[in-house]
Structures are given as structure tokens and as C-alpha cells.
Design a protein around this motif. Structure first.
Motif, PDB file in Angstrom:
ATOM      1  N   ALA A   7       0.830  -1.204   0.000  1.00  0.00           N
ATOM      2  CA  ALA A   7       0.000   0.000   0.000  1.00  0.00           C
ATOM      3  C   ALA A   7       0.864   1.253   0.000  1.00  0.00           C
ATOM      4  N   MET A   8       0.301   2.339  -0.482  1.00  0.00           N
ATOM      5  CA  MET A   8       0.967   3.642  -0.417  1.00  0.00           C
ATOM      6  C   MET A   8       0.953   4.113   1.029  1.00  0.00           C
ATOM      7  N   VAL A   9       2.044   4.678   1.494  1.00  0.00           N
ATOM      8  CA  VAL A   9       2.133   5.184   2.862  1.00  0.00           C
ATOM      9  C   VAL A   9       1.529   6.580   2.919  1.00  0.00           C
ATOM     10  N   GLU A  10       0.648   6.799   3.913  1.00  0.00           N
ATOM     11  CA  GLU A  10       0.059   8.118   4.086  1.00  0.00           C
ATOM     12  C   GLU A  10       1.046   9.012   4.821  1.00  0.00           C
ATOM     13  N   ARG A  11       1.283  10.186   4.261  1.00  0.00           N
ATOM     14  CA  ARG A  11       2.227  11.121   4.867  1.00  0.00           C
ATOM     15  C   ARG A  11       1.722  11.570   6.239  1.00  0.00           C
ATOM     16  N   GLY A  12       2.625  11.559   7.225  1.00  0.00           N
ATOM     17  CA  GLY A  12       2.281  12.033   8.558  1.00  0.00           C
ATOM     18  C   GLY A  12       1.442  11.065   9.371  1.00  0.00           C
ATOM     19  N   ARG A  13       1.232   9.866   8.880  1.00  0.00           N
ATOM     20  CA  ARG A  13       0.407   8.912   9.603  1.00  0.00           C
ATOM     21  C   ARG A  13       1.096   8.449  10.880  1.00  0.00           C
ATOM     22  N   ALA A  14       0.351   8.428  11.985  1.00  0.00           N
ATOM     23  CA  ALA A  14       0.918   8.042  13.277  1.00  0.00           C
ATOM     24  C   ALA A  14       1.115   6.533  13.339  1.00  0.00           C
ATOM     25  N   LEU A  15       1.828   6.102  14.360  1.00  0.00           N
ATOM     26  CA  LEU A  15       1.996   4.666  14.596  1.00  0.00           C
ATOM     27  C   LEU A  15       0.647   4.060  14.951  1.00  0.00           C
ATOM     28  N   PRO A  16       0.463   2.766  14.677  1.00  0.00           N
ATOM     29  CA  PRO A  16      -0.773   2.107  15.125  1.00  0.00           C
ATOM     30  C   PRO A  16      -0.960   2.287  16.632  1.00  0.00           C
ATOM     31  N   ASP A  17      -2.216   2.384  17.077  1.00  0.00           N
ATOM     32  CA  ASP A  17      -2.522   2.704  18.479  1.00  0.00           C
ATOM     33  C   ASP A  17      -1.843   1.766  19.474  1.00  0.00           C
ATOM     34  N   GLY A  18      -1.926   0.463  19.222  1.00  0.00           N
ATOM     35  CA  GLY A  18      -1.337  -0.493  20.152  1.00  0.00           C
ATOM     36  C   GLY A  18       0.163  -0.314  20.279  1.00  0.00           C
ATOM     37  N   VAL A  19       0.829  -0.031  19.169  1.00  0.00           N
ATOM     38  CA  VAL A  19       2.273   0.199  19.179  1.00  0.00           C
ATOM     39  C   VAL A  19       2.586   1.484  19.946  1.00  0.00           C
ATOM     40  N   ALA A  20       1.832   2.539  19.663  1.00  0.00           N
ATOM     41  CA  ALA A  20       2.068   3.827  20.335  1.00  0.00           C
ATOM     42  C   ALA A  20       1.900   3.701  21.844  1.00  0.00           C
ATOM     43  N   ARG A  21       0.926   2.932  22.295  1.00  0.00           N
ATOM     44  CA  ARG A  21       0.720   2.750  23.745  1.00  0.00           C
ATOM     45  C   ARG A  21       1.913   2.037  24.384  1.00  0.00           C
TER      46      ARG A  21
END
Length: 198
Positions: free
Chosen positions: A169-183
Motif C-alpha cells: 500500500a501507499m504510505v500516508e504522509r504524517g500517519r501516526a503509529l498504530p494505536d497499540g504500538v504507540a501505547r
């Protein structure tokens, strides 16, 4: 300031088997390693993203840290943690002349967020105009994946799985890390105040 990675994690130290199990890929077949050429770059990307987000080095390797000036004359914060050892401290002048700083003139202060080099005298060695200070050190939790804290290891595998599932897939610019990873990463992030400190 500039940070250079002087050594790379060898492929053999990467948690490829753990990643394969996390992805629930089949095992026990003659071609178990068939996807390794895909898994290894994804793992390296996930490790780099976790390290970039937390300033923690997961697997041990060597770095060179270069500064052209001190913000605090008596101490300097290192940009990554944990630090296992400082191998050299060198001042280079504009003409290329080098002066090695003896270990007796500084000490490493271990810290989980911001390890520091502190002068054992009044101040760190002077950096001449147009010159640099260069520190070479080893950083990382250890040389093998089992040395990495469980939450950081899990976050890396989860992020790797996210990259694996979305590799076409194309990467969305500025997209944050997945929620579970960020936590999982939240408690390891360095809180940056006053422009990043020293």
C-alpha cells in the motif's frame, strides 16, 4: 550535532523466527526461510521506527556522536540510550589535528532516558573554532533479542506485522503509529523540554 551508526545489526541477530511466529507463518517445512528476504527488511524498518520514536537502541551497536559546540560546559547529553561503554573521546581542530581525551577527564552517567558525559574537572575540553568533539560509544540493550525489554520487543513485532500487512500500500504522509504500538512505546519516549536540553 550528528549521530553516525558505525556498525549494523547482523541478520543473524534479528528476531526473524519470533517475527515469523508473530505473523503465524507456517513452520516445519523445507522452505521455512523462503520469506526471509521480505521479513528482514521489514524487521529492520520496524526496529528503526521504534528506535526513532523512543531514542532507545534495541540491539547493541557502535555510534559516533559529533558536536561543534557545548550547550553546557560541564556536561553533554547523549542522544540515545542505554549506553554500555564510551570507547573514545576526541577533539579535532580546524586543521585536522586530533587530541584524545583521557578517560580520567570525564565519566559516563547512566540514565534510561538521557545518559550524559560529565567532566571530572571544571569543564569539558574546549572545542576550537571550526573544530569538533567526537565521542564513540556502544549503545543498546544487548546483542541478542532476548535482551530487549518485552514491551519494546512486542511493539517492534506488532509494527513489523503492520508493515508486512500493508507492504503493497501507499504510505500516508504524517500517519501516526498504530494505536497499540504507540501505547507500548509511550513510557519509553523522551520528554523534550527547553529545546531538547543539553
Amino acid at each position: 550535532m550528528m549521530l553516525f551508526e558505525q556498525t549494523q545489526v547482523p541478520d543473524q541477530a534479528l528476531p526473524v523466527a519470533e517475527f515469523r511466529a508473530h505473523l503465524q507463518l507456517g513452520t516445519g517445512f523445507p522452505d521455512d526461510g523462503f520469506q526471509d528476504p521480505v521479513l528482514i527488511p521489514i524487521l529492520r524498518a520496524a526496529i528503526a521506527a521504534v528506535e526513532g520514536d523512543t531514542s532507545k537502541v534495541l540491539l547493541e551497536r557502535r555510534y559516533q556522536y559529533v558536536r561543534t559546540a557545548w550547550r553546557d560546559l560541564g556536561r553533554v547529553s547523549l542522544p540515545v540510550a542505554p549506553i554500555s561503554s564510551v570507547l573514545s573521546f576526541r577533539i579535532t581542530d580546524m586543521g585536522g589535528g586530533e587530541t584524545d581525551i583521557p578517560p580520567a577527564r570525564f565519566r559516563l552517567v547512566q540514565d534510561g532516558q538521557r545518559p550524559e558525559i560529565i567532566s571530572t574537572g571544571w569543564a569539558l575540553p574546549t572545542i576550537p573554532v571550526g573544530g569538533t568533539a567526537e565521542l564513540v560509544f556502544d549503545a543498546g540493550f544487548g546483542p541478542v533479542w532476548s535482551d530487549v525489554p518485552a514491551d519494546l520487543a512486542q511493539a517492534t513485532l506488532m509494527l513489523g506485522a503492520h508493515y508486512y500487512d500493508n507492504r503493497g500500500a501507499m504510505v500516508e504522509r504524517g500517519r501516526a503509529l498504530p494505536d497499540g504500538v504507540a501505547r507500548l512505546l509511550s513510557r519509553h519516549r523522551v520528554i523534550r523540554l527547553f529545546g531538547g536540553g543539553a
